[in-house]
Write an enzyme that holds these catalytic residues in place. Structure first.
Site, mmCIF file in Angstrom:
data_model
loop_
_atom_site.group_PDB
_atom_site.id
_atom_site.type_symbol
_atom_site.label_atom_id
_atom_site.label_comp_id
_atom_site.label_asym_id
_atom_site.label_seq_id
_atom_site.Cartn_x
_atom_site.Cartn_y
_atom_site.Cartn_z
ATOM 1 N N SER A 1 -8.974 38.225 -60.105
ATOM 2 C CA SER A 1 -9.285 37.350 -58.963
ATOM 3 C C SER A 1 -8.053 36.540 -58.615
ATOM 4 C CB SER A 1 -10.421 36.393 -59.342
ATOM 5 O OG SER A 1 -10.565 35.383 -58.368
ATOM 6 N N TYR B 1 -14.431 30.424 -65.475
ATOM 7 C CA TYR B 1 -14.285 31.673 -64.710
ATOM 8 C C TYR B 1 -12.805 32.023 -64.495
ATOM 9 C CZ TYR B 1 -14.494 34.837 -60.662
ATOM 10 O OH TYR B 1 -14.337 35.890 -59.795
HETATM 11 P P1 NAD Z 1 -21.987 40.289 -56.994
HETATM 12 O O1 NAD Z 1 -22.852 39.186 -57.441
HETATM 13 O O2 NAD Z 1 -22.470 41.085 -55.845
HETATM 14 O O3 NAD Z 1 -21.696 41.279 -58.201
HETATM 15 C C1 NAD Z 1 -21.586 40.853 -59.524
HETATM 16 C C2 NAD Z 1 -22.466 41.745 -60.363
HETATM 17 O O4 NAD Z 1 -22.207 41.487 -61.739
HETATM 18 C C3 NAD Z 1 -23.945 41.520 -60.189
HETATM 19 O O5 NAD Z 1 -24.473 42.296 -59.137
HETATM 20 C C4 NAD Z 1 -24.496 41.949 -61.537
HETATM 21 O O6 NAD Z 1 -25.017 43.268 -61.463
HETATM 22 C C5 NAD Z 1 -23.293 41.974 -62.453
HETATM 23 N N1 NAD Z 1 -23.536 41.167 -63.644
HETATM 24 C C6 NAD Z 1 -23.328 39.857 -63.813
HETATM 25 N N2 NAD Z 1 -23.714 39.481 -65.036
HETATM 26 C C7 NAD Z 1 -24.177 40.582 -65.661
HETATM 27 C C8 NAD Z 1 -24.735 40.843 -66.944
HETATM 28 N N3 NAD Z 1 -24.855 39.875 -67.878
HETATM 29 N N4 NAD Z 1 -25.134 42.108 -67.218
HETATM 30 C C9 NAD Z 1 -25.014 43.097 -66.306
HETATM 31 N N5 NAD Z 1 -24.484 42.908 -65.081
HETATM 32 C C10 NAD Z 1 -24.075 41.665 -64.770
HETATM 33 O O7 NAD Z 1 -20.574 39.636 -56.690
HETATM 34 P P2 NAD Z 1 -19.104 40.243 -56.430
HETATM 35 O O8 NAD Z 1 -18.365 39.159 -55.764
HETATM 36 O O9 NAD Z 1 -19.151 41.560 -55.824
HETATM 37 O O10 NAD Z 1 -18.517 40.349 -57.903
HETATM 38 C C11 NAD Z 1 -17.893 41.504 -58.401
HETATM 39 C C12 NAD Z 1 -16.614 41.134 -59.130
HETATM 40 O O11 NAD Z 1 -15.656 40.653 -58.201
HETATM 41 C C13 NAD Z 1 -16.749 40.054 -60.205
HETATM 42 O O12 NAD Z 1 -16.010 40.432 -61.342
HETATM 43 C C14 NAD Z 1 -16.108 38.853 -59.559
HETATM 44 O O13 NAD Z 1 -15.591 37.973 -60.508
HETATM 45 C C15 NAD Z 1 -15.026 39.533 -58.757
HETATM 46 N N6 NAD Z 1 -14.461 38.715 -57.694
HETATM 47 C C16 NAD Z 1 -15.239 38.318 -56.668
HETATM 48 C C17 NAD Z 1 -14.686 37.514 -55.683
HETATM 49 C C18 NAD Z 1 -15.516 37.039 -54.522
HETATM 50 O O14 NAD Z 1 -15.050 36.159 -53.781
HETATM 51 N N7 NAD Z 1 -16.694 37.538 -54.295
HETATM 52 C C19 NAD Z 1 -13.343 37.140 -55.746
HETATM 53 C C20 NAD Z 1 -12.578 37.579 -56.807
HETATM 54 C C21 NAD Z 1 -13.140 38.365 -57.786
#
Ligand code: NAD
Ligand code: MG
Length: 298
Positions: free
Chosen positions: A190, A203
């Site tokens: 991230s 985080y």
């Molecule tokens: P999202 O909520 O759609 O996806 C995250 C997913 O993580 C959830 O759908 C869930 O299935 C899974 N998850 C969380 N805890 C879990 C557990 N204990 N067991 C099984 N599954 C679990 O959100 P997203 O933003 O698409 O996140 C995906 C990745 O992108 C993450 O690693 C997040 O840190 C990273 N990210 C997101 C952003 C943003 O702004 N959205 C920015 C940088 C990085």
């Protein structure tokens, strides 16, 4: 939704955040109940056979970035094991359908990535039901903002590290044993790894760890023919942000801090994962591909 193949101003390609973006669900949340719906690329993504016959594991595959990646992988020709939490079945059902509509196999394996046993089961599912594993996309993540370290509980600190760091370690450890030469692991970092927000102490620290883990493991397994890289998204419109990832009151300005002045969409992340999974990135190892709307990174 937007056509990612049309020549256009990237600042205008998707909408800026509006007061409508202010919304809350309890974690992990459902993308199917978000308004506006994030763009998962399902209406536009065109595969060109870049992952033909490949066997992929995608964590967090029900929603957000993982969902867009699962759809893109399938349209590029890969069968996919989908990891997500049992409460996310409603979102996951749609992804299973989209993968199958692409003519590929979808194996749904709900569970809790904070458990090593479950991480091993995810890999076993790929080995047994897809006949192996040659792509591991670690995309699941947990993000809960806490303003003061005094209020950051040991339970949360532990859960954030288990979900973001330990699960990646357990999945890599279990998958590498089965991976043939040519395989790829893609972790999810991230912008927070370099520009940590004070409210995301736990985080942001996990995301820096993910970058370093990626660089160390990449050197270890390059000689086995396995490439390890990471994608580092900026602010992307997903369920993570409306389930305690950010204070609700900042959501109407979500993504405004980027040079493009808008949040990214999951569909804009998928091609980065496809690139790092495919043989096209054969000489790219231990790197982090930043997809963040223009925020400077080291
Ligand atoms: P999202 O909520 O759609 O996806 C995250 C997913 O993580 C959830 O759908 C869930 O299935 C899974 N998850 C969380 N805890 C879990 C557990 N204990 N067991 C099984 N599954 C679990 O959100 P997203 O933003 O698409 O996140 C995906 C990745 O992108 C993450 O690693 C997040 O840190 C990273 N990210 C997101 C952003 C943003 O702004 N959205 C920015 C940088 C990085
Ligand atoms: Mg989800």
């Amino acid at each position: 939704m937007s056509d990612q193949y049309k020549f256009q101003d990237p600042a205008e390609q998707y909408q800026k955040a509006t007061p409508e973006f202010k919304q809350q669900q309890t974690p992990p949340g459902l993308e199917t109940e978000m308004k506006p719906r994030p763009d998962d690329g399902s209406a536009t993504y065109k595969g060109t056979g870049r992952l033909a016959g490949r066997k992929a594991i995608v964590t967090g595959a029900d929603s957000g970035i993982g969902r867009a990646v699962a759809i893109a992988f399938a349209r590029e020709g890969a069968d996919v094991v989908l990891s997500y939490m049992p409460e996310e079945e409603q979102d996951a059902k749609e992804v299973v359908k989209l993968v199958e509509e692409a003519g590929r196999k979808a194996v749904a394996v709900p569970g809790d990535l904070k458990e090593e046993k479950y991480c091993e089961q995810v890999v076993s599912a790929a080995v047994e039901q897809l006949g192996g594993v040659d792509i591991l996309a670690n995309i699941a993540g947990m993000q809960q903002y806490v303003k003061d370290i005094a209020d950051l509980t040991t339970e949360q600190f532990d859960a954030t590290f288990k979900t973001n760091v330990y699960a990646m370690f357990w999945l890599c450890k279990a998958a590498i044993k089965h991976m043939p030469k040519g395989s790829a692991i893609i972790n999810t970092s991230s912008i927070e790894a370099y520009s940590p927000e004070p409210i995301l102490l736990d985080y942001a620290t996990t995301k820096a760890a993910i970058n370093t883990f990626t660089k160390a493991l990449a050197q270890q397994v390059a000689s086995k023919g396995i490439r390890v890289n990471a994608v580092a998204p900026g602010p992307v419109w997903t369920a993570l942000q409306i389930t305690g990832g950010q204070p609700e009151e900042v959501l109407p300005e979500f993504g405004a801090e980027t040079p493009l002045g808008r949040p990214g969409q999951p569909a804009e992340m998928a091609s980065a994962y496809v690139y790092l999974a495919s043989q096209e990135s054969s000489y790219v190892i231990g790197d982090t591909l930043n997809a963040n709307g223009g925020m400077p990174t080291p």
